[in-house]
Design an enzyme around this catalytic site. Structure first.
Site, PDB file in Angstrom:
ATOM      1  N   SER A  79      12.250  64.547  55.982  1.00 51.86           N
ATOM      2  CA  SER A  79      11.847  63.239  55.479  1.00 51.86           C
ATOM      3  C   SER A  79      13.058  62.404  55.113  1.00 51.86           C
ATOM      4  O   SER A  79      14.045  62.925  54.584  1.00 51.86           O
ATOM      5  CB  SER A  79      10.941  63.384  54.254  1.00 51.86           C
ATOM      6  OG  SER A  79      10.519  62.111  53.801  1.00 51.86           O
TER       7      SER A  79
ATOM      8  N   ASP B 201      -1.468  55.472  48.688  1.00 54.23           N
ATOM      9  CA  ASP B 201      -0.293  55.956  49.423  1.00 54.23           C
ATOM     10  C   ASP B 201      -0.671  56.467  50.808  1.00 54.23           C
ATOM     11  O   ASP B 201      -0.047  56.099  51.816  1.00 54.23           O
ATOM     12  CB  ASP B 201       0.403  57.076  48.642  1.00 54.23           C
ATOM     13  CG  ASP B 201       1.163  56.547  47.430  1.00 54.23           C
ATOM     14  OD1 ASP B 201       0.964  55.374  47.076  1.00 54.23           O
ATOM     15  OD2 ASP B 201       1.941  57.318  46.838  1.00 54.23           O
TER      16      ASP B 201
ATOM     17  N   ALA C  80      10.536  59.020  43.846  1.00 50.10           N
ATOM     18  CA  ALA C  80      11.030  57.669  43.559  1.00 50.10           C
ATOM     19  C   ALA C  80       9.922  56.629  43.638  1.00 50.10           C
ATOM     20  O   ALA C  80      10.178  55.434  43.640  1.00 50.10           O
ATOM     21  CB  ALA C  80      12.159  57.311  44.530  1.00 50.10           C
ATOM     22  N   GLY C  81       8.651  57.088  43.751  1.00 50.96           N
ATOM     23  CA  GLY C  81       7.537  56.153  43.834  1.00 50.96           C
ATOM     24  C   GLY C  81       7.372  55.514  45.195  1.00 50.96           C
ATOM     25  O   GLY C  81       6.770  54.447  45.324  1.00 50.96           O
ATOM     26  N   LEU C  82       7.901  56.177  46.228  1.00 46.75           N
ATOM     27  CA  LEU C  82       7.869  55.609  47.578  1.00 46.75           C
ATOM     28  C   LEU C  82       6.865  56.305  48.497  1.00 46.75           C
ATOM     29  O   LEU C  82       6.908  56.143  49.715  1.00 46.75           O
ATOM     30  CB  LEU C  82       9.269  55.656  48.203  1.00 46.75           C
ATOM     31  CG  LEU C  82      10.359  54.896  47.428  1.00 46.75           C
ATOM     32  CD1 LEU C  82      11.716  55.074  48.097  1.00 46.75           C
ATOM     33  CD2 LEU C  82      10.017  53.417  47.310  1.00 46.75           C
ATOM     34  N   GLY C  83       5.964  57.092  47.916  1.00 45.86           N
ATOM     35  CA  GLY C  83       4.882  57.677  48.709  1.00 45.86           C
ATOM     36  C   GLY C  83       5.288  58.813  49.619  1.00 45.86           C
ATOM     37  O   GLY C  83       4.685  59.004  50.678  1.00 45.86           O
ATOM     38  N   SER C  84       6.309  59.603  49.217  1.00 46.63           N
ATOM     39  CA  SER C  84       6.738  60.710  50.084  1.00 46.63           C
ATOM     40  C   SER C  84       5.627  61.739  50.270  1.00 46.63           C
ATOM     41  O   SER C  84       5.423  62.254  51.376  1.00 46.63           O
ATOM     42  CB  SER C  84       7.997  61.380  49.528  1.00 46.63           C
ATOM     43  OG  SER C  84       7.756  61.918  48.242  1.00 46.63           O
ATOM     44  N   SER C  85       4.884  62.029  49.211  1.00 45.46           N
ATOM     45  CA  SER C  85       3.783  62.994  49.303  1.00 45.46           C
ATOM     46  C   SER C  85       2.682  62.488  50.246  1.00 45.46           C
ATOM     47  O   SER C  85       2.164  63.243  51.073  1.00 45.46           O
ATOM     48  CB  SER C  85       3.197  63.254  47.913  1.00 45.46           C
ATOM     49  OG  SER C  85       2.002  63.997  47.975  1.00 45.46           O
TER      50      SER C  85
END
Length: 504
Positions: A197, A264, A203-208
């Site tokens: 990734s 997300d 960091a609040g960037l929707g990685s999950s």
């Protein structure tokens, strides 16, 4: 739409498995035009071995997201806009030899790798008549009995890691197994799922959400329940398939987060942007796709300051309790500018390279940031980014997400010189920030089937470069991953990647 049961097995070139999606190429439950429909020469069918051929390696990619307008106000029933960014997760799926009976999950970015014996998994529990789910099922909650059945298979995950890291690994493994057992079957072929990734984690960037979408799309492709994407795919069919991917990505998110908003995974699946609002926390949020959201140049800066969403949300709630009318009017103002920005961005005359159009949106971002500052959710490191950007006259900056750290986003002014950007990057680097030049409002989930890229090299004449697993695992950092397999690894969109695109 008529819904038919699918046999939960891997593609094996034989007819007989059925899909509920319309087929545009006449194949039954096939993976249509552009992904690699399997065509069998009738004269050669007699010569085929009875065992299934190995599925070619393929790759799935899905973007992260940022909140563009409306953070914190959305917690209090107001609207917010979230949009996809061009930072993405990449999942390589490789089928193993028929002699193996394992499924492996490998996330080198978080130092995680684990294998399970397929035959040992609790299939009987997941396939019990009162528990069994199908690819077209709408799953609105995680079943505690199924979660309990998975627990013994998480006990030996990352035993040597510290407890906080081990918990992350076990959550990832558990969410994966829940999806794998819900969609798969004991006859599933041995395979490995390898994920890289370029989205900063936490960091609040929707990685999950991005990972959830990759795994959902990969499993549904392996089941041959998606007949796209392909260039001539009708919009209605693309919507159905996007929704199918999104449903199962939400299951992964529920396993990880309990009661997620679903924003997300929705943005990551469909791309572009959504306008979402949740007026009743007992019900799902209202999510309206903004299919015509334009692609915009964005500077994303990670402050490297850990944030606590719960802490920042509680801070605003306390402030609202102390000053209900004042804070209520601030939240109303945030809602108003969110709705106004959605209208501006949807205008046919909106020019993504025009200073007038970008200035209108940029000014709203500046106002939104000021309102968030008044709620006390900024941070000195966020304000420093805004100071540096404003000094160079590069664009309009606001925090994104909960604040208190995390990330900022800057809408770039048209015609900003490379010299100014390089000067800013050097300063940010010196002060310990991480900067990403990205695009806002791009494509959602994409597929590279088979996992072969064309890079403008001599090998393109021979069909392109097959993605090598070891090279994928050893690619260094975001730049290495993007250079090797990135959707935009060559600057523009790379040949081979295909997307479910739905016009407004």
């Amino acid at each position: 739409m008529t819904t038919q049961r699918v046999t939960n097995g891997l593609p094996n070139g034989h007819a007989g498995e059925e899909s509920d999606g319309p087929s545009t190429n006449g194949s039954v439950n096939g993976i249509a035009n552009g992904i690699g429909s399997i065509k069998v020469n009738p004269r050669k069918r007699m010569d085929r071995k009875k065992s299934s051929p190995m599925l070619p390696a393929f790759m799935v990619s899905a973007p992260g997201k940022v909140i563009v307008f409306g953070e914190h106000a959305v917690v209090h029933g107001k609207a917010a806009i979230a949009a996809a960014i061009s930072l993405r997760s990449y999942l390589l799926v490789t089928t193993l030899s028929k002699s193996k009976r394992t499924v492996t999950l490998k996330f080198p970015d978080i130092d995680f790798s684990h294998s399970w014996n397929i035959d040992d998994l609790p299939w009987s529990t997941f396939q019990a008549p009162d528990k069994k789910k199908f690819y077209y099922s709408l799953v609105t909650e995680v079943d505690p009995d199924l979660v309990a059945a998975i627990q013994p298979f998480l006990a030996d995950v990352s035993p040597d890691q510290p407890s906080n890291i081990r918990k992350v690994h076990q959550n990832s493994a558990g969410a994966f197994l829940y999806m794998f057992l819900s969609l798969g079957s004991p006859s599933f072929a041995a395979c490995q799922y390898t994920l890289r990734s370029t989205i900063p984690i936490g960091a609040g960037l929707g990685s999950s959400g991005s990972i959830a979408v990759c795994l959902s799309a990969a499993l549904l492709l392996q089941l041959r329940t998606l007949s796209g994407p392909h260039p001539d795919q009708p919009g209605d069919e693309a919507r159905i398939q996007i929704e199918r991917i999104n449903r199962w990505a939400y299951v992964y998110e529920m396993f990880i987060h309990g009661n997620p908003s679903g924003v997300d995974n929705t943005v990551s699946t469909q791309g572009k942007a959504v306008l979402f609002q949740r007026t009743d926390y007992g019900k799902p949020p209202s999510v309206r796709p903004l299919w015509d959201f334009p692609e915009l140049p964005l500077l994303l800066v990670d402050t490297k300051v850990p944030k606590s969403t719960a802490h920042e949300v509680a801070k605003v709630a306390k402030l609202k309790q102390a000053h209900p009318k004042l804070v209520g009017s601030i939240l109303d103002a945030v809602d108003k500018l969110t709705q106004t920005s959605a209208e501006i961005l949807a205008e046919e005359s909106f020019d993504t390279e025009g200073e007038e159009s970008l200035t209108r949106v940029g000014e709203l971002m500046t106002i939104n940031h000021g309102l968030l500052v008044s709620l006390g959710v900024s941070h000195p490191r966020l304000e420093r980014v805004r100071e540096l950007v404003d000094h160079e006259g590069i664009g309009w900056t606001k925090l994104t997400g909960a604040g208190g750290g995390g990330c900022s986003i800057t809408l770039l002014k048209p015609g900003v010189s490379r010299e100014k950007l390089d000067k800013l990057e050097a300063q940010l680097d010196q002060e310990g920030y991480q900067k990403f030049e990205t695009t806002l409002g791009g494509d959602g989930v994409g597929v590279l089937w088979p996992a072969v890229l064309k890079n403008g090299m001599d090998e393109d004449d021979e069909g392109g470069m097959e993605i090598d697993l070891e090279k994928f695992l050893s690619a260094e950092g975001n730049e290495g991953v993007e250079r090797l397999v990135g959707v935009h690894g060559g600057g523009g969109e790379r040949e081979g990647w295909k997307f479910w695109r739905v016009e407004g």
